[in-house]
Each structure stands twice: as C-alpha cells, then as structure tokens.
Design an enzyme around this catalytic site. Structure first.
Site, PDB file in Angstrom:
ATOM      1  N   GLU A 111       0.825  -1.212   0.000  1.00  0.00           N
ATOM      2  CA  GLU A 111       0.000   0.000   0.000  1.00  0.00           C
ATOM      3  C   GLU A 111       0.859   1.261   0.000  1.00  0.00           C
ATOM      4  O   GLU A 111       0.343   2.382   0.119  1.00  0.00           O
ATOM      5  CB  GLU A 111      -0.928   0.011   1.220  1.00  0.00           C
ATOM      6  CG  GLU A 111      -2.108  -0.939   1.094  1.00  0.00           C
ATOM      7  CD  GLU A 111      -1.694  -2.399   0.965  1.00  0.00           C
ATOM      8  OE1 GLU A 111      -0.895  -2.858   1.791  1.00  0.00           O
ATOM      9  OE2 GLU A 111      -2.149  -3.061   0.019  1.00  0.00           O
ATOM     10  N   ASN A 144      -0.701  -7.783  -3.841  1.00  0.00           N
ATOM     11  CA  ASN A 144      -1.406  -6.939  -4.800  1.00  0.00           C
ATOM     12  C   ASN A 144      -0.457  -5.991  -5.525  1.00  0.00           C
ATOM     13  O   ASN A 144       0.540  -5.543  -4.969  1.00  0.00           O
ATOM     14  CB  ASN A 144      -2.482  -6.123  -4.094  1.00  0.00           C
ATOM     15  CG  ASN A 144      -1.910  -5.275  -2.968  1.00  0.00           C
ATOM     16  OD1 ASN A 144      -1.643  -5.795  -1.891  1.00  0.00           O
ATOM     17  ND2 ASN A 144      -1.703  -3.991  -3.210  1.00  0.00           N
ATOM     18  N   ASP A 194      -7.811  -5.656  -4.963  1.00  0.00           N
ATOM     19  CA  ASP A 194      -6.905  -5.925  -3.841  1.00  0.00           C
ATOM     20  C   ASP A 194      -7.018  -7.364  -3.351  1.00  0.00           C
ATOM     21  O   ASP A 194      -7.054  -7.610  -2.148  1.00  0.00           O
ATOM     22  CB  ASP A 194      -7.128  -4.957  -2.665  1.00  0.00           C
ATOM     23  CG  ASP A 194      -6.111  -5.220  -1.556  1.00  0.00           C
ATOM     24  OD1 ASP A 194      -4.932  -5.447  -1.877  1.00  0.00           O
ATOM     25  OD2 ASP A 194      -6.506  -5.224  -0.373  1.00  0.00           O
TER      26      ASP A 194
END
Length: 594
Positions: free
Chosen positions: A193, A277, A319
């Site tokens: 992230e 991801n 995700d």
C-alpha cells in the site's frame, strides 16, 4: 539403538553446514511432542499426530495457565515449543519470551525486545501484527516491524547477529514469520500500500549475510527466472513479462510484496510463497497483467531461481492480495498420487496445483464469488464478469468477495485422516471506487475507496471443511465475524480455531459438530498449536488479542464515523458490533485435559 544413534551423530558431523541445519529441522518436524516450525512442518499442514485430546475427551479441556505478552495490538502467529522451552512472541514492539515448561506456571527464562525505528508504526498496513519466530541450531530467528532480521541465542536471548532487510522510511515493513531452509533464513517484505516493490531474500543462519535476493516484478535478472521457467506451462508467462505487462516503468512502484506463509518440499528442493497486490489499488493507470504480482512462485532455496510461477489474478482490480499459504500434500486424483499444492486465495477460488511444475488441477469458489464466474482450466485465467471490474472514477457495486478476501492470511490445516482441508473464511462483499493517487516514497499509495459489508446470508465468517480433489465444500460452521484465526487439526479428529468475538472452539473434523468452547480474554486471530509437556500431558495453546485488518478499528481505537476508514474496516467492523463483544488484549492461553 546405541549403534543407530552413533551413526546419526557421525553422519551429522560429516555433513556440510547447510545440510546439517536442514537435517535438524527435517528430523524435529516429525516429533509431535514439539512444535519447531511456524506451520508445524515444512509442508504447512498444521496437523499433529497427538490424540490424547480427541472427539471424546475434548469436552474435558480446562485452562492450564495463561501468559500476558505485554502488547495490546493484534496477535497473529503461534508459539514454538523446542524441547522443554516455549518461545512466545508478541505484536509490536515484538517482545520474545522463552518460558520454562518444566516448572509450574512456565516462568520466564529470558526476554528480549528489539530496538526499533518507530517510524515503522504509521506505515504498517492493517495493524502491528507479527506471525512468529523460527528455531534452528540453538538460535531463535525473528523479523521486526521496522525491517530487521535478528538471530538470538535460544538459551540466553543474547543477540548473535542482526541485519537490515527493509526500510520503513520507504514504507517497507516486516510482519511475516519467514522460514529456515537448509542454512538460510528466507524472509520477505510488506508495504504493497506504499508502492513497495516486493522481494524475498535469504540470509545465512550462521552470520546473517545476504545469500541472494529475488524481486517479484521487474527485469528477468531481478526476478531470477530459471532458464526453464514455466517450461511445463508456457502460457502462464515466461521471460520479459515482469516489465512488459506494465505500462511504462510502473513496475518500479508496483507492489507484489511477500508477507505471507512459506512452505518447502525437500525432495523437489523448492520453496513456495505468494506475491501480493499490485500498486496502486486503482487499476486504471497500470493496465496489463502486472506480472508477477498475485503469483504463486516455486523457487530453489539455494539460488533463489524461480522454476515456475502461476498468476491467479491478472491485472488485479480488487486488492485480492495473493500471499496466502500454499500447503503441500500428496493427493489421490484420477487413480494417481499427485504432489499437490493447495491454496485458498483472497480472490475466492481454492486452487489445487501440481507442485512439481505449477500445472493447474482444480480451481473452484470456496466462498460466494461474483467477480469471476470460473477459472479457464486451459489458460489458467479467471473468467471475469466485466460488470464487476473496478476502474477510476466509478463506484462498482456489490463485488464478492471484498478486499479482505474469501480468506486472509489465516492459515488452513490438512488432515491426512480425512484428506480434507479445514480453514476459516470471510463472507464479505464490497463497493470499490478507484481514485487517482501520486507516488511519494514512504506515503500511502492506495488509490481506492472501499466500503465493505456482509455477504449473502448476513454472517461475516464460516469455518469450513474442503475437498481439494473435487474443489467442494464438505461442511461449514457459520460465524458472526470473519474467522481470522488459523487452524490446528490432530489425530484425535479435532479441529481447533479461534473467533474474533473471543471463543476458542474444538469441532469434530468429520461433521463440524461443536465439542468444546472457551471464552478468551480478547478476540483471537492467532494460530492454535499443540505439544506434549514434560509431565507427559498433551496441551493446546492459542493467542488472544483482537486486531488484523478487520479488527484494526478496535485494536487502534479508531473513531466509528468514517465507514471507509482503515481501508474499509471501520464501517464493517463497527456495524457488526465487534466493539460490543471484545476489547484489546495480548495473552497466551494454554489448555489441558481435566
């Protein structure tokens, strides 16, 4: 007997250092009186042959003792038992304790808390968890949230060596347990992230020196693709695709981090793990398959070279972080014994592959799933529903499963007695809107608004039994919250798991019938384990301490007003009433038969 022991000792002395280290763990993993590897054995089965606690006696379990870890964030992972010592870890700040099982109440032999860069705390996605320590040759090996890899003397807790694997100022953190293979401690990195480009790295267990490092995405030489990479399945992708499946040079900030569970097949000399991801969560600026994010890799632990890779979710738009455990089992399929690998992915499909070469054997939904109707068994690619593909500037509704997945990292277990898998699952769906975001090193690089809610039926979790040869659920026990704990199964035909509302449960593995339950001090996201104590009794243990992504609103005391907070966890957790049934904690609970 004496002659055989003498032969074993001499053989060990004649082996090179690496083979000796591997031989120790290969031998110890078979002793079910102990629990010496994070996932019980290299195959990751979390199955124990112990059977004193069984379907008849489980009702007589009672608390033996408890231990406060001194930390209050989410407690994932499991303790180890080596000989008569239990090694216990905590969430950040990653305390480690050695407890003496020979004495009443298991007093502390030593304790250790690493010095850490607290700049890791605000860049850690989804709670300050840690998934456990490793043991090898008189050392305890551990990772820290701020990216250190540390070896401790198992007898004293003294630091033997430490090195740096990740930099929190760039959004890089570490939460995985890692795995010792031969003379190497193999670890990965978190931070998908934050635009972190994922990797796995191998450090020498003797001195902490880097042996090799292999990235998830980028040029072939960085990926360490073997010359025969994917030779059995060239349609899964081969050379050059780590860059050409990305627009421009987006792979440099493309994610594919490696924070899950690792397994190892000593006969094939391959270790297995998944990549996470791609970044950002907004798929629009990175059109392409984005290889090798969302991929199961098989690598040679000596060199880091990848023999095969299978990407489960090309051009991820949801995700569906692909890091979940890969359990290695031999299955009877079509009259043959298959060296299989079983993976319950966040994308809602359970995969059975041939672990020798990555060939796809089975792929079926294990939770309600609508983003893809099926997996094409010839190409290995999901057959998507175009109406569920997310994009920038559009709020795509009612996608199942949600971003937390059909199952998060909580590891499953396999019983050779039933030839079934047992695992906790999530029943969560979502609305998802991609939004534009610019990359800055060390700053969030998410690019999506996610609203999550309960899936069909209204419950949020289910504990299931799964047939990996047919791709079919055998039975299920619905739970009000996601089942975020791991699973233990034993030769007593009992499966153990914990719940986020604080129950530790034992069920019959043949039908899911409840045998026993006990209320813990806090919600559990830990992994149960079992061992034989010095008194000859079988014990079973689990951490409590609510947290993880779903439990973060409680663990971090987040305000309930913004349902998109904590990447969508705030809305779904508070609406389900998690704050009404548990509070923070950090306790090890140990049980024994009355």
């Amino acid at each position: 007997m004496r002659r055989s022991i003498w032969v074993m000792v001499m053989t060990a002395l004649l082996l090179p250092w690496g083979a000796d280290a591997n031989q120790e763990l290969l031998s110890l993993q078979k002793d079910d009186k102990q629990w010496v590897l994070p996932s019980k054995d290299y195959a990751g089965t979390r199955f124990s042959t112990l059977d004193k606690i069984n379907v008849r006696t489980a009702k007589n379990l009672k608390p033996a003792w408890t231990f406060s870890t001194g930390a209050l964030r989410g407690h994932e992972g499991q303790p180890l038992v080596v000989g008569s010592t239990m090694y216990v870890h905590s969430a950040y700040p990653n305390h480690v304790y050695a407890l003496d099982l020979t004495k009443e109440g298991a007093p502390i032999k030593w304790r250790y808390t690493p010095r850490q860069d607290d700049r890791a705390v605000p860049v850690a996605c989804c709670d300050l968890v840690h998934r456990g320590v490793n043991y090898v040759q008189g050392k305890i090996l551990m990772t820290t949230l701020d990216g250190q890899v540390i070896a401790l003397d198992a007898k004293t807790g003294r630091e033997v060596w430490k090195t740096k694997n990740a930099d929190p100022t760039r959004g890089e953190t570490m939460t995985m347990a890692g795995l010792v293979v031969k003379d190497k401690f193999i670890v990965g990195v978190s931070g998908g992230e934050f635009g972190v480009r994922g990797w796995v790295a191998a450090y020498n267990v003797n001195d902490g020196k880097l042996a090799w490092k292999a990235y998830s995405i980028g040029p072939d030489e960085d990926l360490k693709l073997a010359r025969d990479f994917n030779s059995a399945n060239p349609h899964f992708g081969q050379m050059g695709e780590g860059t050409k499946t990305w627009p421009a040079e987006h792979w440099k900030i493309g994610g594919g981090t490696t924070w899950g569970w690792y397994t190892y097949d000593p006969d094939l000399n391959l270790f297995y793990y998944g990549t996470g991801n791609p970044g950002t969560w907004n798929p629009t600026p990175r059109k392409g398959d984005n290889k090798w994010s969302m991929t199961i890799f098989a690598r040679n632990p000596d060199t880091g070279e990848a023999k095969w890779g299978y990407q489960k979710t090309p051009w991820d738009a949801w995700d569906y972080d692909g890091i979940n455990e890969n359990v290695l089992v031999d299955l009877k399929m079509n009259g043959k014994t298959v060296k299989a690998l079983v993976n319950f992915d966040r994308n809602g499909f359970a995969y059975t592959l041939d672990r020798t070469n990555g060939s796809l054997l089975v792929a079926q939904h294990f939770v309600p799933t609508n983003w893809a109707k099926s997996v094409d068994m010839k190409t290995g690619r999901p057959v998507e529903d175009p109406s569920k593909r997310t994009k920038q500037g559009a709020d795509t509704k009612d996608i199942c499963p949600g971003a937390m997945g059909g199952k998060d990292q909580q590891p499953s277990a396999y019983s050779p007695r039933t030839q079934l898998f047992y695992t906790g699952t999530n029943n969560i769906c979502m609305n998802y809107e991609g939004v534009e975001v610019k990359y800055t090193a060390g700053a969030p690089y998410v690019g999506a608004n996610v609203l999550m809610f309960a899936g069909p039926g209204g419950h949020l979790g289910e504990f299931i039994a799964w047939d990996p040869t047919k791709g079919k659920k055998v039975w299920g026990v619905k739970e009000p919250f996601p089942v975020w704990s791991g699973t233990l199964v034993t030769a007593g035909d009992v499966a153990f798991y914990g719940t986020m509302d604080g129950w530790f449960k034992a069920v019959d593995i043949k039908n899911g019938n409840l045998l026993w339950k006990h209320k813990l001090a806090s919600g559990s996201i830990g992994n149960p384990m079992t061992y034989i104590g010095p008194d000859g009794k079988q014990y079973v243990a689990i951490y409590s301490g609510v947290g993880g992504w779903f439990g973060l609103p409680i663990a971090a005391n987040l305000p309930p007003q913004d349902p998109f907070g904590a990447l969508g966890a705030v809305g779904v957790a508070y609406k389900a009433g998690l704050d009404k049934v548990t509070t923070v904690g950090g306790t090890l609970h140990v049980f024994v038969l009355d």
